[in-house]
Design a protein around this motif. Sequence first.
Motif, mmCIF file in Angstrom:
data_model
loop_
_atom_site.group_PDB
_atom_site.id
_atom_site.type_symbol
_atom_site.label_atom_id
_atom_site.label_comp_id
_atom_site.label_asym_id
_atom_site.label_seq_id
_atom_site.Cartn_x
_atom_site.Cartn_y
_atom_site.Cartn_z
ATOM 1 N N ALA A 288 0.841 -1.203 0.000
ATOM 2 C CA ALA A 288 0.000 0.000 0.000
ATOM 3 C C ALA A 288 0.873 1.249 0.000
ATOM 4 O O ALA A 288 1.918 1.296 0.652
ATOM 5 N N ASP A 289 0.443 2.260 -0.740
ATOM 6 C CA ASP A 289 1.208 3.504 -0.850
ATOM 7 C C ASP A 289 0.219 4.670 -0.911
ATOM 8 O O ASP A 289 -0.159 5.132 -1.984
ATOM 9 N N VAL A 290 -0.186 5.154 0.253
ATOM 10 C CA VAL A 290 -1.194 6.209 0.329
ATOM 11 C C VAL A 290 -0.724 7.510 -0.330
ATOM 12 O O VAL A 290 -1.481 8.130 -1.090
ATOM 13 N N PRO A 291 0.501 7.982 -0.091
ATOM 14 C CA PRO A 291 0.934 9.218 -0.762
ATOM 15 C C PRO A 291 0.877 9.118 -2.290
ATOM 16 O O PRO A 291 0.484 10.079 -2.964
ATOM 17 N N ARG A 292 1.269 7.965 -2.835
ATOM 18 C CA ARG A 292 1.222 7.799 -4.290
ATOM 19 C C ARG A 292 -0.217 7.843 -4.795
ATOM 20 O O ARG A 292 -0.522 8.496 -5.803
ATOM 21 N N VAL A 293 -1.114 7.154 -4.094
ATOM 22 C CA VAL A 293 -2.520 7.119 -4.511
ATOM 23 C C VAL A 293 -3.151 8.497 -4.353
ATOM 24 O O VAL A 293 -3.941 8.939 -5.206
ATOM 25 N N MET A 294 -2.789 9.183 -3.277
ATOM 26 C CA MET A 294 -3.317 10.539 -3.071
ATOM 27 C C MET A 294 -2.880 11.457 -4.209
ATOM 28 O O MET A 294 -3.670 12.272 -4.725
ATOM 29 N N ALA A 295 -1.638 11.306 -4.638
ATOM 30 C CA ALA A 295 -1.136 12.113 -5.756
ATOM 31 C C ALA A 295 -1.885 11.770 -7.048
ATOM 32 O O ALA A 295 -2.187 12.650 -7.856
ATOM 33 N N GLN A 296 -2.213 10.481 -7.237
ATOM 34 C CA GLN A 296 -2.981 10.077 -8.417
ATOM 35 C C GLN A 296 -4.383 10.686 -8.397
ATOM 36 O O GLN A 296 -4.881 11.156 -9.428
ATOM 37 N N ILE A 297 -5.019 10.671 -7.247
ATOM 38 C CA ILE A 297 -6.363 11.249 -7.130
ATOM 39 C C ILE A 297 -6.344 12.716 -7.518
ATOM 40 O O ILE A 297 -7.188 13.196 -8.279
ATOM 41 N N LYS A 298 -5.337 13.448 -7.022
ATOM 42 C CA LYS A 298 -5.255 14.880 -7.310
ATOM 43 C C LYS A 298 -4.896 15.135 -8.767
ATOM 44 O O LYS A 298 -5.374 16.100 -9.372
ATOM 45 N N PRO B 179 -13.223 15.333 0.440
ATOM 46 C CA PRO B 179 -12.474 14.762 1.567
ATOM 47 C C PRO B 179 -12.036 13.323 1.298
ATOM 48 O O PRO B 179 -12.770 12.537 0.686
ATOM 49 N N VAL B 180 -10.838 12.998 1.772
ATOM 50 C CA VAL B 180 -10.259 11.671 1.569
ATOM 51 C C VAL B 180 -9.933 11.062 2.924
ATOM 52 O O VAL B 180 -9.339 11.716 3.787
ATOM 53 N N MET B 181 -10.339 9.785 3.104
ATOM 54 C CA MET B 181 -9.998 9.025 4.306
ATOM 55 C C MET B 181 -9.265 7.761 3.907
ATOM 56 O O MET B 181 -9.331 7.340 2.748
ATOM 57 N N CYS B 182 -8.583 7.151 4.854
ATOM 58 C CA CYS B 182 -7.826 5.925 4.595
ATOM 59 C C CYS B 182 -8.240 4.850 5.586
ATOM 60 O O CYS B 182 -8.708 5.150 6.688
ATOM 61 N N GLY B 183 -8.057 3.607 5.200
ATOM 62 C CA GLY B 183 -8.364 2.524 6.117
ATOM 63 C C GLY B 183 -8.364 1.185 5.434
ATOM 64 O O GLY B 183 -7.878 1.025 4.305
ATOM 65 N N SER B 184 -8.944 0.218 6.108
ATOM 66 C CA SER B 184 -9.004 -1.148 5.582
ATOM 67 C C SER B 184 -10.396 -1.715 5.825
ATOM 68 O O SER B 184 -10.830 -1.849 6.973
ATOM 69 N N ALA B 185 -11.077 -2.045 4.750
ATOM 70 C CA ALA B 185 -12.393 -2.660 4.891
ATOM 71 C C ALA B 185 -12.272 -4.049 5.502
ATOM 72 O O ALA B 185 -13.205 -4.524 6.161
ATOM 73 N N LEU B 186 -11.128 -4.696 5.309
ATOM 74 C CA LEU B 186 -10.937 -6.043 5.842
ATOM 75 C C LEU B 186 -10.846 -6.030 7.365
ATOM 76 O O LEU B 186 -11.457 -6.853 8.050
#
Length: 644
Positions: free
Chosen positions: A136-146, A203-210
């Motif tokens: 998982a790479d939240v900063p990378r995904v956040m950059a993709q979203i933006k 707004p963006v949140m992070c987590g795990s559905a599992l």
Amino acid sequence: MSQIRNIGIFAHVDAGKTTLSEQILSHAGAIRTIGSVDSGTAHTDNLPVERRRGISVKATCVSMSFGDTRINLIDTPGHADFSAEVERSMWALDGAVLVVCAVEGVQPQTEVLFEAMVKQNIPVLFFINKTDRESADVPRVMAQIKRLLTPDAVLLSDVVSVSELVCDNHDDLMERYINGEQLSQELLTEKLAELTQTRHAYPVMCGSALTGDGVSELLNSIITYLPPPKEQDELCGVVFAAMQDKNLGRGAWVRLYGGSLANREAVTVDAGTDPMTGETKRVQYKITQIQNANLNTAGKLSAGEIGVVYGLGNVQIGQVLGNPEYLERKIEPGALRTPLITVQVIPMNPKQMEELRCACELLSSEDPLLEVQYIRTLNELHLRVMGTIQLEIIEELLKTRFNLNVSFDTPAIIYKETVSEKCEGFVAYTMPKPCWAVLRFEIEPAPRGSGVTFSSTVPLSKIMACYQHQVEQAIPYALNQGRLGWQVTDVNIKLVDGEHHLVHTHPLDFIVATPMGIQDGLQRGGSTLLEPILAARFILPGEHMGRVMSDVIAMRGEVLDSVYDGDRVILNALVPVQSSMDYSITLATFTSGRGSMSVKLHGYRECPLELGSTAKRRGIDPLDTSKYILAVRGALTGDLFNLD
């Protein structure tokens, strides 16, 4: 303020959307045990086929209470073959949660979904899922979203970014912020909610559905940032889905935007257009039963609520109840995706053809983009579908729900056609008496994607207004099959001359004549085949980029651009459907499963006839004048133009 939230959960396939829905239900206390998609125990997967295959096929609505708020949640399918379910779900929403995988990031279907939500003015929260995964790479995904979706996305846990986004949209707060004032959390939350509901912030949140990590924050954010329904007194609702109950019959899923509905209440709905007058026909039904979103007996549906209404006959999906001016969403079936494949469905027992036709038409009433075509003259049944996964589901539904065993012929691409050059079409429908309808059309090619336009320069003294309306009403039927057998599009049609007769013209003569005049013109102007083109996105290990680029060219495609994203390459291309139908399997094989391909319809372009195909004509050709006139005169007394 209404304590209701009508929200949808959306995602690219396998991003964890249904698992997240299970966690939301659990955290709200609506279920005791969290179901699993893989084991077929998910509470939002109700169909046997969904439980067996571990895939969401139908959008499902469930209702729960969280604090003082009632949340109606619609869990939607992730696979693109079931985009029609996703599209219709949007008609019922006030807000949405878009799930993005923390490993795979923003995928093509994610972009398609977000683009559709923007067009529908739906406020959106992002949930970056699977943060418990090792890669998982939240900063990378956040950059993709933006970069790929919206620059107005903001991570809720990043107080500085939230403050800056809020202040960028409020000059008075910006001045206070620059002067060093620490803005309170309450103020930031209030202003961010306003920006979210007006779609100036996401707004963006992070987590795990599992594991359930971040789900409580998501639930609170749904209530805090997504809007409640607007309160309207006048009746306004939309039918966004249908279901069949063994005892109650056909039920219509309704999102009520205004007013109320109650048992035994009369409801008037549109039932098409009168071909003679152009006036809308109105039919009145009496409600026999109402259920809430959890399918419990309710007896009444109020503004802002979602429920199932029985007693509305065969009311169409997309039908608006009451005043459409109060709708929050655009009702545009097929805007997200349209069927690209046609296939013949064959009953194992030939004696069950009529039974099969009725079953397919029932499935079509629940999914209007599942187009059923029965060719009576050939005793053949054809379906227009999104893709091969949908075919597998249809086969299983026919077996489990209707006890019908079927097979499918080889799927074929749905082409379109257009006229090759400017031409004239003429018809003088004056025999056999009594009849009189003379028409002259100018038909010319139009730009790709422009569709069909119709206009008239004929004075009312030559063709009365009601007859000109009949001509316009008949244009879609006249273009349903061109000279190559496909639907005709991208044409401008102008009625330039003609005449009616005060004595000999009978009702509907101009509806009979229009296809003959149009087809006469299409024959004179020649036909150009148009093939569907897909916008494809490939996510690949870098070492496979050269192979994929070569394959795109070999498929008669075009590479648009490529960009490196860490150790992966994102490559965008245009490819014909005809040559790329099975490429995702090829891609998975030579990349050992590390490459993915997602597509959406880009449009249609010219195709050499030898690389495409024609279609068998259904019914009688309007240019076979004598047979056509006899057939259509008989059909006009019953089902208009059902000549197949």
